[in-house]
Write a protein that holds these residues in place. Structure first.
Motif, PDB file in Angstrom:
ATOM      1  N   SER A 175       0.387  -1.243   0.412  1.00 13.86           N
ATOM      2  CA  SER A 175      -0.024   0.081  -0.109  1.00 13.86           C
ATOM      3  C   SER A 175       0.504   1.003  -0.145  1.00 13.86           C
ATOM      4  N   PHE A 176       1.642   1.367   0.391  1.00 15.80           N
ATOM      5  CA  PHE A 176       3.046   2.497   1.220  1.00 15.80           C
ATOM      6  C   PHE A 176       4.437   1.785   0.900  1.00 15.80           C
ATOM      7  N   MET A 177       5.201   2.773   0.461  1.00 12.01           N
ATOM      8  CA  MET A 177       6.787   2.501  -0.148  1.00 12.01           C
ATOM      9  C   MET A 177       7.489   3.562  -0.291  1.00 12.01           C
ATOM     10  N   SER A 178       8.958   3.924   0.135  1.00 11.68           N
ATOM     11  CA  SER A 178       9.647   4.918   0.817  1.00 11.68           C
ATOM     12  C   SER A 178      11.068   4.980   0.168  1.00 11.68           C
ATOM     13  N   PRO A 179      11.618   4.555  -1.065  1.00 10.92           N
ATOM     14  CA  PRO A 179      12.604   4.379  -1.497  1.00 10.92           C
ATOM     15  C   PRO A 179      13.080   5.494  -1.628  1.00 10.92           C
ATOM     16  N   ASN A 180      14.439   5.448  -1.122  1.00 13.17           N
ATOM     17  CA  ASN A 180      15.395   6.557  -1.651  1.00 13.17           C
ATOM     18  C   ASN A 180      15.535   6.687  -3.105  1.00 13.17           C
ATOM     19  N   LEU A 181      16.718   7.491  -4.222  1.00 13.77           N
ATOM     20  CA  LEU A 181      16.548   7.254  -5.282  1.00 13.77           C
ATOM     21  C   LEU A 181      17.316   5.899  -5.433  1.00 13.77           C
ATOM     22  N   LYS A 182      18.399   4.884  -4.947  1.00 14.12           N
ATOM     23  CA  LYS A 182      18.964   4.565  -5.568  1.00 14.12           C
ATOM     24  C   LYS A 182      18.674   2.749  -4.820  1.00 14.12           C
ATOM     25  N   GLU A 183      17.946   2.807  -4.328  1.00 16.70           N
ATOM     26  CA  GLU A 183      16.343   1.850  -3.852  1.00 16.70           C
ATOM     27  C   GLU A 183      15.726   1.938  -5.374  1.00 16.70           C
ATOM     28  N   LEU A 184      15.293   3.380  -5.636  1.00 18.59           N
ATOM     29  CA  LEU A 184      13.920   2.877  -6.800  1.00 18.59           C
ATOM     30  C   LEU A 184      14.861   2.666  -7.909  1.00 18.59           C
ATOM     31  N   GLN A 185      16.009   2.821  -8.198  1.00 16.02           N
ATOM     32  CA  GLN A 185      16.661   2.586  -9.341  1.00 16.02           C
ATOM     33  C   GLN A 185      16.900   1.305  -8.895  1.00 16.02           C
ATOM     34  N   GLU A 186      16.981   0.244  -8.365  1.00 11.65           N
ATOM     35  CA  GLU A 186      17.124  -0.598  -8.096  1.00 11.65           C
ATOM     36  C   GLU A 186      16.101  -1.249  -8.464  1.00 11.65           C
ATOM     37  N   ILE A 187      15.050  -1.107  -7.748  1.00  7.46           N
ATOM     38  CA  ILE A 187      13.571  -1.518  -8.012  1.00  7.46           C
ATOM     39  C   ILE A 187      12.964  -1.460  -9.104  1.00  7.46           C
ATOM     40  N   SER A 188      13.614  -0.912 -10.487  1.00  6.88           N
ATOM     41  CA  SER A 188      13.262  -0.547 -11.419  1.00  6.88           C
ATOM     42  C   SER A 188      14.061  -1.586 -12.412  1.00  6.88           C
ATOM     43  N   LYS A 189      14.887  -1.940 -12.434  1.00  4.36           N
ATOM     44  CA  LYS A 189      15.454  -3.409 -12.860  1.00  4.36           C
ATOM     45  C   LYS A 189      14.646  -4.787 -13.056  1.00  4.36           C
ATOM     46  N   LYS A 190      13.770  -4.674 -11.682  1.00  7.10           N
ATOM     47  CA  LYS A 190      13.033  -5.797 -11.557  1.00  7.10           C
ATOM     48  C   LYS A 190      11.809  -5.444 -12.108  1.00  7.10           C
ATOM     49  N   LEU A 191      11.767  -4.005 -13.131  1.00  5.79           N
ATOM     50  CA  LEU A 191       9.785  -4.290 -13.236  1.00  5.79           C
ATOM     51  C   LEU A 191      10.175  -3.694 -14.959  1.00  5.79           C
ATOM     52  N   ASP A 223       9.591   8.328 -13.761  1.00  6.60           N
ATOM     53  CA  ASP A 223       8.500   7.514 -14.780  1.00  6.60           C
ATOM     54  C   ASP A 223       8.504   6.054 -13.928  1.00  6.60           C
ATOM     55  N   ILE A 224       9.876   5.406 -13.413  1.00  9.43           N
ATOM     56  CA  ILE A 224       9.672   4.588 -12.160  1.00  9.43           C
ATOM     57  C   ILE A 224       8.404   4.583 -11.696  1.00  9.43           C
ATOM     58  N   VAL A 225       7.869   5.346 -11.127  1.00 11.55           N
ATOM     59  CA  VAL A 225       7.116   5.595  -9.972  1.00 11.55           C
ATOM     60  C   VAL A 225       5.177   5.115 -10.531  1.00 11.55           C
ATOM     61  N   CYS A 226       5.187   6.016 -12.422  1.00 10.86           N
ATOM     62  CA  CYS A 226       4.293   5.264 -13.050  1.00 10.86           C
ATOM     63  C   CYS A 226       4.107   4.306 -13.181  1.00 10.86           C
ATOM     64  N   LYS A 227       5.010   3.166 -13.072  1.00 14.42           N
ATOM     65  CA  LYS A 227       4.995   1.874 -12.788  1.00 14.42           C
ATOM     66  C   LYS A 227       4.962   0.853 -11.758  1.00 14.42           C
ATOM     67  N   LEU A 228       5.161   1.340 -11.046  1.00 10.17           N
ATOM     68  CA  LEU A 228       4.625   1.436 -10.039  1.00 10.17           C
ATOM     69  C   LEU A 228       3.110   1.873  -8.960  1.00 10.17           C
ATOM     70  N   ILE A 229       2.573   2.950  -9.384  1.00 11.52           N
ATOM     71  CA  ILE A 229       1.682   3.799  -8.685  1.00 11.52           C
ATOM     72  C   ILE A 229       0.095   2.995  -9.117  1.00 11.52           C
ATOM     73  N   SER A 230      -0.257   1.769 -10.280  1.00 13.48           N
ATOM     74  CA  SER A 230      -1.160   0.930 -10.463  1.00 13.48           C
ATOM     75  C   SER A 230      -1.764   0.471  -9.156  1.00 13.48           C
ATOM     76  N   HIS A 231      -0.110  -0.343  -8.546  1.00 13.66           N
ATOM     77  CA  HIS A 231      -0.508  -1.572  -7.779  1.00 13.66           C
ATOM     78  C   HIS A 231      -0.398  -0.504  -5.826  1.00 13.66           C
ATOM     79  N   ILE A 232       0.972   0.519  -6.179  1.00  7.86           N
ATOM     80  CA  ILE A 232       1.371   0.688  -4.863  1.00  7.86           C
ATOM     81  C   ILE A 232       0.382   2.808  -4.832  1.00  7.86           C
ATOM     82  N   PRO A 233      -0.348   3.074  -4.361  1.00 12.84           N
ATOM     83  CA  PRO A 233      -0.549   4.056  -4.392  1.00 12.84           C
ATOM     84  C   PRO A 233      -0.403   5.262  -3.364  1.00 12.84           C
ATOM     85  N   VAL A 234       0.337   5.169  -2.921  1.00 10.09           N
ATOM     86  CA  VAL A 234       1.616   6.111  -2.231  1.00 10.09           C
ATOM     87  C   VAL A 234       3.249   5.848  -2.769  1.00 10.09           C
TER      88      VAL A 234
END
Length: 293
Positions: A175-191, A223-234
């Motif tokens: 429902s929520f997540m709070s990555p920093n920029l480097k963590e968000l970039q790491e997550i994007s590799k799985k998307l 751009d990364i957030v828009c891949k996540l926001i359909s499922h993670i609303p915040v």
């Protein structure tokens, strides 16, 4: 998750890894993402149940004693494993340069342990889980909470573990997540298979003027957030000295992106754990029982 943090302030500007002694200062404190969030929520007056595992040692006892203002009855004390610890290397500006840690004790946060404390989850309006929890336990907690309509907040914790929920579809139950920029970039590799949803997006600074959409960091985050926001609303993305980007999916199927610029601090002490403390500020409007795991 619970960790004993050793904060080392390096006075030398360049590592010379040739066996020499490097001048520095060391400070030993109780820390860890789950512990810090539980600590802060308790200080805000929330009723908190903290589920974790520590060793039957002085470090484990110190951590429990540091949380005298919250309920620690559900902490598992294990006799055959030492309490997790972490060494944080920081420069003179307080920025984290590297970490070394032993997180084996976190493997004792098992599905069986969660099942023994399942009533605590039933009673909670929100469950907070961090990236140091093993994937099997994480998947069980997220699945249970989804079945019971309990929102789950994922604290990404560290670059090395931030993408753990994204190895399967379990992340779609957050429902929520709070990555920093480097963590968000790491997550994007799985998307790679995820396609950004074409939401109408409103961007602003502190709810006011539009921020500079030419900024590379802002654009990559968006751009990364828009891949996540359909499922993670915040989603809250910390951007270092550029501040915070708060993304939220609205009821009219639009996405609000609000940029909160940071205030310049002339003499920062340390940035380590800063994200663990801004999370409770976000939850201060929540009431009831919250469970950092």
């Amino acid at each position: 998750m619970t960790t004993l943090i050793f904060n080392t302030i390096l006075c030398t500007l360049v590592f010379q890894l040739d066996g020499r002694m490097l001048a520095g200062q060391m400070k030993r404190v109780s820390g860890g993402v789950g512990r810090n969030i539980a600590d802060a929520l308790g200080r805000f007056g929330h009723e908190v149940r903290f589920l974790t595992a520590v060793g039957d040692d002085s470090d484990g006892r110190s951590i429990i004693q540091s949380l005298g203002h919250i309920n620690t009855d559900d902490i598992s004390v294990v006799s055959d494993q030492s309490t997790s610890w972490c060494v944080v290397f920081q420069n003179r500006q307080g920025d984290c340069m590297a970490c070394i840690g032993d997180m084996e004790c976190h493997k004792r946060i098992t599905i069986d342990m969660i099942k023994k404390n399942i009533d605590a989850l039933y009673q909670s309006p929100l469950v907070v889980i961090d990236g140091n929890v093993c994937p099997e336990t994480m998947e069980f907690v997220i699945g249970f909470c989804n079945e019971e309509n309990i929102p789950v907040y994922f604290e990404t914790t560290d670059i090395a573990v931030a993408s753990q929920p994204f190895h399967s579809d379990m992340w779609k139950g957050l429902s929520f997540m709070s990555p920093n920029l480097k963590e968000l970039q790491e997550i994007s590799k799985k998307l790679t298979a995820e396609v950004p949803v074409n939401y109408a997006i409103k961007v602003s600074i502190n709810g006011g003027d539009e921020f500079d959409t030419r900024d590379r960091i802002m654009n990559s985050s968006k751009d990364i957030v828009c891949k996540l926001i359909s499922h993670i609303p915040v989603i809250m993305v910390t951007l270092g000295d550029k501040g915070l980007l708060l993304a939220s999916r609205q009821s009219d199927d639009t996405v609000s992106l609000v940029h909160y610029p940071s205030q310049k601090i002339e003499t920062p002490v340390s940035v380590s754990g800063a994200g663990d403390w801004y999370v409770p500020y976000y939850f201060v409007i929540c009431s009831g029982m919250l469970i950092p795991i």
